[in-house]
Design a protein around this motif. Structure first.
Motif, mmCIF file in Angstrom:
data_model
loop_
_atom_site.group_PDB
_atom_site.id
_atom_site.type_symbol
_atom_site.label_atom_id
_atom_site.label_comp_id
_atom_site.label_asym_id
_atom_site.label_seq_id
_atom_site.Cartn_x
_atom_site.Cartn_y
_atom_site.Cartn_z
ATOM 1 N N PHE A 216 0.827 -1.203 0.000
ATOM 2 C CA PHE A 216 0.000 0.000 0.000
ATOM 3 C C PHE A 216 0.865 1.257 0.000
ATOM 4 N N PRO A 217 0.368 2.362 -0.564
ATOM 5 C CA PRO A 217 1.079 3.633 -0.433
ATOM 6 C C PRO A 217 1.152 4.053 1.032
ATOM 7 N N GLU A 218 2.266 4.673 1.409
ATOM 8 C CA GLU A 218 2.397 5.162 2.775
ATOM 9 C C GLU A 218 1.473 6.351 2.989
ATOM 10 N N MET A 219 1.014 6.527 4.222
ATOM 11 C CA MET A 219 0.106 7.617 4.567
ATOM 12 C C MET A 219 0.842 8.860 5.046
ATOM 13 N N GLU A 220 2.130 8.743 5.319
ATOM 14 C CA GLU A 220 2.945 9.874 5.736
ATOM 15 C C GLU A 220 4.398 9.550 5.400
ATOM 16 N N ASN A 221 5.264 10.581 5.391
ATOM 17 C CA ASN A 221 6.629 10.329 4.934
ATOM 18 C C ASN A 221 7.697 10.927 5.850
ATOM 19 N N PRO A 222 7.738 10.505 7.110
ATOM 20 C CA PRO A 222 8.776 11.030 8.003
ATOM 21 C C PRO A 222 10.155 10.498 7.631
ATOM 22 N N VAL A 223 11.120 11.358 7.654
ATOM 23 C CA VAL A 223 12.497 10.946 7.400
ATOM 24 C C VAL A 223 13.006 10.101 8.564
ATOM 25 N N GLU A 224 12.764 10.590 9.773
ATOM 26 C CA GLU A 224 13.103 9.807 10.954
ATOM 27 C C GLU A 224 11.914 8.919 11.323
ATOM 28 N N THR A 225 12.180 7.838 12.018
ATOM 29 C CA THR A 225 11.126 6.868 12.321
ATOM 30 C C THR A 225 10.293 7.331 13.510
ATOM 31 N N PRO A 226 8.986 7.528 13.316
ATOM 32 C CA PRO A 226 8.123 7.949 14.435
ATOM 33 C C PRO A 226 7.766 6.774 15.333
ATOM 34 N N THR A 227 7.158 7.088 16.462
ATOM 35 C CA THR A 227 6.722 6.018 17.374
ATOM 36 C C THR A 227 5.415 5.394 16.909
ATOM 37 N N ASP A 228 4.646 6.111 16.074
ATOM 38 C CA ASP A 228 3.380 5.590 15.587
ATOM 39 C C ASP A 228 3.213 6.021 14.141
ATOM 40 N N TRP A 229 2.624 5.137 13.352
ATOM 41 C CA TRP A 229 2.450 5.399 11.926
ATOM 42 C C TRP A 229 0.965 5.419 11.584
ATOM 43 N N LYS A 230 0.573 6.292 10.676
ATOM 44 C CA LYS A 230 -0.779 6.262 10.127
ATOM 45 C C LYS A 230 -0.886 5.097 9.152
ATOM 46 N N LYS A 231 -2.047 4.435 9.188
ATOM 47 C CA LYS A 231 -2.278 3.301 8.305
ATOM 48 C C LYS A 231 -3.241 3.700 7.181
ATOM 49 N N PRO A 232 -3.276 2.944 6.082
ATOM 50 C CA PRO A 232 -4.246 3.222 5.021
ATOM 51 C C PRO A 232 -5.676 3.218 5.555
ATOM 52 N N ASN A 233 -6.546 3.935 4.885
ATOM 53 C CA ASN A 233 -7.919 4.099 5.355
ATOM 54 C C ASN A 233 -8.744 2.863 5.015
ATOM 55 N N MET A 234 -8.485 1.820 5.773
ATOM 56 C CA MET A 234 -9.202 0.563 5.584
ATOM 57 C C MET A 234 -9.215 -0.185 6.905
ATOM 58 N N VAL A 266 10.879 7.764 1.696
ATOM 59 C CA VAL A 266 11.511 8.896 2.356
ATOM 60 C C VAL A 266 12.200 8.475 3.656
ATOM 61 N N ASN A 267 11.611 7.545 4.386
ATOM 62 C CA ASN A 267 12.200 7.158 5.660
ATOM 63 C C ASN A 267 13.623 6.624 5.467
ATOM 64 N N TRP A 268 14.565 7.225 6.172
ATOM 65 C CA TRP A 268 15.982 6.955 5.949
ATOM 66 C C TRP A 268 16.343 5.498 6.230
ATOM 67 N N LEU A 269 15.700 4.902 7.236
ATOM 68 C CA LEU A 269 16.010 3.522 7.614
ATOM 69 C C LEU A 269 15.144 2.497 6.888
ATOM 70 N N LEU A 270 14.312 2.965 5.951
ATOM 71 C CA LEU A 270 13.428 2.081 5.164
ATOM 72 C C LEU A 270 12.484 1.286 6.068
ATOM 73 N N GLU A 271 11.946 1.952 7.089
ATOM 74 C CA GLU A 271 11.105 1.274 8.077
ATOM 75 C C GLU A 271 9.622 1.601 7.931
ATOM 76 N N THR A 272 9.239 2.302 6.884
ATOM 77 C CA THR A 272 7.822 2.626 6.696
ATOM 78 C C THR A 272 6.992 1.341 6.644
ATOM 79 N N PRO A 273 6.014 1.172 7.529
ATOM 80 C CA PRO A 273 5.200 -0.049 7.513
ATOM 81 C C PRO A 273 4.100 0.047 6.452
ATOM 82 N N CYS A 274 4.468 -0.228 5.216
ATOM 83 C CA CYS A 274 3.545 -0.044 4.085
ATOM 84 C C CYS A 274 3.267 -1.351 3.363
ATOM 85 N N LEU A 275 3.517 -2.460 4.032
ATOM 86 C CA LEU A 275 3.250 -3.778 3.473
ATOM 87 C C LEU A 275 2.281 -4.510 4.391
ATOM 88 N N LEU A 276 1.071 -4.765 3.891
ATOM 89 C CA LEU A 276 0.088 -5.527 4.666
ATOM 90 C C LEU A 276 0.352 -7.016 4.490
#
Length: 719
Positions: A216-234, A266-276
């Protein structure tokens, strides 16, 4: 523009969505009000298969291998896919195999159609060999019920697509992996599961599997890894669920993971949780004998069309009613604290006289369903027969978890090698020989006594067991899967035999009718006035993702978890105000309560009160079992309330508003009527009086004068 154009454009403003709909979408009916036009279909094209219903669309290509190349929310126009992944993954005898999919993409942040012809099949993956299309068949054969319910259909309807995959290797010769997709009528909903057929002539082990992998496309694009991520609207969940009273706390198969192929994120550590990924944490490690078929769990994907909480949870509630129509059953019951025949018969008689429909022999009553002796069966068969002659249903409570049987039966902690470590500290293992005997005894007892209900405390809550000597599992890795299969097989049979099932766990999609609204048990030992206010908060909070019929709450007629006289209602005649307050908010919300005690009334005045409340509830029963719109959460400082809505009924809305303060409230309250389906006018009556006509503004709201006495309530109907 027609009425639907105006309605949907205004709806967008009301729910503050960010999407801009084109004229074509604006002309569509709102599926939450009228979903009849949204019929599932599977369209076969040149090298493509498309599952769609006007609300959701999933497109697959078939060559050079089968793969999902589009996933769209047709309500918002949103494309939900950024890359291509395998359709599933199955690990057999310790080796992982991709099922379908295409490789060769050099970019995984977005997908261009023109790239597709250049993609190739992974030669190590299972390859697409064929497909079938069929009408959806129910996996639980529920034929309706002898109890009150509001289900319009006995099973969900839609179309099912099955893709079959085989592998070229000698090791996988004779093994077929099927991926099953369902698109449903009237819902922006898809489901998916896998089955594995073993015609290899030898036993295999399904070490693990992933039944869904979507990028899925990411819902936000922080460079640094946040403590919580927005998920797709589903909303995503599966029917492999346990361990909580809500889908969120019981969802153990849905994982949002980083995508290592997505190197341009965008996330520098490639940690965006964008894979369901829909999978198990451990196992199943299931043995698949030659000639047998492995059945995976179902994953449900409900696409949402905005950020408004009410609208999104209305969608979830509608999904449950479609997938599990038995959750609309809602008998009026009491919890009886004894099995002494004279008292049971008296309680049954009181139910007849006041309009109740079911007696549940409660925990602590003395009921033991594991006792299958002729004497015990005869006792409860006679009581069930008496109840049935009176038109009352009878059932009772059985405890599974939260107890110790012995070291050879109990769940074994992997860390210590000893009993313990279960969610409730100690618990028997259902996949032991004792566990199998327990289920057989409960089934035998229900069949021989003619009981109509099982209240099962300890639906398997997800405990792992490290024992290697239990008869029905091999060890730690297959223990959760084995116990889950035994639980759901049992619950499926109960549903097909029309036995009502209360379970303090999230087994709705596997046959249960009701679980707790969400409350702290020791709160029922607080003073009565606190219980009432906290109980109303429980109702308000617990009906966001549950319809009223899906939940129970509690009323301690006698002492429960302590508290003494100030916490209980007995003697009932001395606490009529508190008794009525509980009944008004419980029956007014459509949420049944466990009225736990030895009787429903103890005087003429008490009997009159109970009968009046039940008569009122039955008069408006259909609308009181409809979904709730949340008007104001109880906070003790001003009015609070909720409104039931159903555009298909004569009473399209019923409003309850409470005043917890010590002063009367006289003010104008804004009431949102969009989900009643009314367009220009509403007839609103206070407490059944002559209705007044109100004009709806173009946000489908009306301003209604409300008068509520101090520490009182009022109610209004909408036609």
């Amino acid at each position: 523009m027609g009425n639907y154009s105006i309605r949907n454009i205004v709806l967008l403003l009301c729910i503050a969505t960010a999407q801009v709909w084109g004229q074509e979408k604006a002309d569509k009916k709102d599926w939450l009000l009228d979903a009849d036009d949204y019929v599932a279909e599977i369209v076969e094209g040149d090298n493509t298969l498309v599952l769609q219903n006007g609300l959701v669309k999933r497109k697959l290509v078939m060559a050079p291998n089968a793969a999902t190349v589009a996933f769209e929310n047709l309500v918002t126009g949103e494309h939900m896919l950024r890359s291509i992944k395998p359709e599933a993954e199955v690990t057999i005898d310790g080796k992982a195999y991709a099922i379908g999919g295409l490789i060769g993409l050099k970019e995984h942040g977005y997908l261009l159609e023109k790239w597709l012809p250049a993609l190739t099949s992974d030669s190590t993956a299972f390859q697409y060999k064929g497909h079938t299309i069929a009408e959806l068949s129910p996996h639980i054969d529920w034929k309706g019920s002898k109890r009150y319910h509001t289900a319009k259909k006995t099973a969900p309807s839609g179309k099912e697509l099955t893709l079959s995959f085989t592998h070229a290797s000698e090791a996988m010769s004779g093994v077929t992996v099927n991926v099953h997709y369902v698109v449903y009528d009237g819902l922006p909903l898809l489901s998916k599961r896998i089955t594995v057929e073993n015609a290899s002539g030898r036993s295999l082990t399904i070490t693990g599997f992933k039944s869904e992998i979507l990028a899925f496309p990411e819902m936000e694009n922080p460079v640094e890894t946040p403590t919580d991520w927005k998920k797709p609207n589903m909303h995503v969940e599966s029917d492999y669920a346990f361990g909580g009273f809500t889908s969120g706390e019981s969802n153990v198969t849905t994982f949002w993971e980083p995508d290592p192929e997505y190197t341009s994120q965008v996330n520098w550590l490639l940690e965006t949780p964008c894979l369901l990924v829909s999978t198990l944490k451990v196992g199943p490690n299931a043995t698949l004998k030659a000639g047998d078929t492995f059945q995976g769990f179902r994953t449900y994907e409900l696409l949402l069309d905005g950020t408004d909480r009410e609208r999104n949870t209305l969608a979830i509630r509608k999904m449950y009613r479609a997938l599990a129509p038995w959750v609309t059953e809602n008998p009026i019951f009491m919890h009886l604290t004894t099995t002494e025949p004279k008292v049971v018969k008296s309680a049954i008689d009181q139910c007849v006289e006041t309009g109740y429909e079911m007696v549940i022999l409660s925990f602590g009553s003395g009921l033991n369903m594991e006792d299958t002796t002729a004497v015990n069966i005869s006792k409860f068969r006679k009581l069930a027969d008496y109840a049935h002659k009176k038109g009352i249903q009878l059932g009772g409570y059985s405890l599974f978890s939260s107890r110790t049987i012995n070291d050879s039966v109990d769940v074994i902690d992997k860390a210590t090698g000893k009993p313990g470590g279960a969610k409730f500290l100690n618990a028997p293992c259902l996949a032991s020989e004792w566990g199998r005997d327990y289920l057989d005894k409960i089934a035998y007892f229900l069949g021989k006594t003619g009981f109509d209900l099982l209240e099962h405390d300890g639906p398997y809550p997800g405990d792992y067991c490290a024992s290697t000597s239990h008869k029905y599992h091999k060890g730690y890795e297959d223990s959760q899967w084995a116990q889950w299969k035994m639980s759901v097989d049992f619950y499926n049979r109960l549903r097909e035999n029309d036995i009502y099932l209360n379970a303090p766990d999230f087994y709705f999609l596997q046959g249960s009718n009701k679980c707790g609204i969400g409350y702290r048990e020791v709160n029922w030992s607080l003073p009565r006035d606190q219980q009432i206010m906290l109980g109303r908060q429980n109702i308000y909070d617990g009906t966001w993702e549950k319809s009223p019929s899906m939940a129970w709450t509690f009323v301690p007629l006698t002492e429960y978890h302590g508290g003494g006289e100030i916490a209980t209602l007995e003697p009932l005649k001395d606490h009529l105000d508190a008794y009525k307050a509980h009944m008004v908010q419980n029956y007014g919300s459509g949420v049944q309560a466990c009225y736990r005690g030895p009787r429903l009334y103890d005087s003429k005045e008490t009997k009159r009160l109970v009968k009046e409340q039940i008569d009122w509830y039955k008069k408006y029963r259909d609308i009181l079992n409809a979904d709730i719109i949340h008007l104001g959460r109880p906070n003790g400082r001003s009015w609070d309330g909720f409104m039931h809505v159903d555009p298909s009924l004569e009473y399209k809305g019923l409003i309850l508003i409470f005043n917890p303060t010590d002063r009367p409230i006289d003010e104008v309250v804004e009431i949102p009527l969009y989900y009643t389906g009314l367009d220009t006018q509403a007839k609103i009556a206070t407490k059944g009086r002559t209705p007044k006509v109100f004009e709806l503004d173009r946000t489908y709201k009306v301003d209604v004068p409300i008068q509520i006495p101090a520490e009182g309530y009022t109610w209004l109907t909408v036609q």
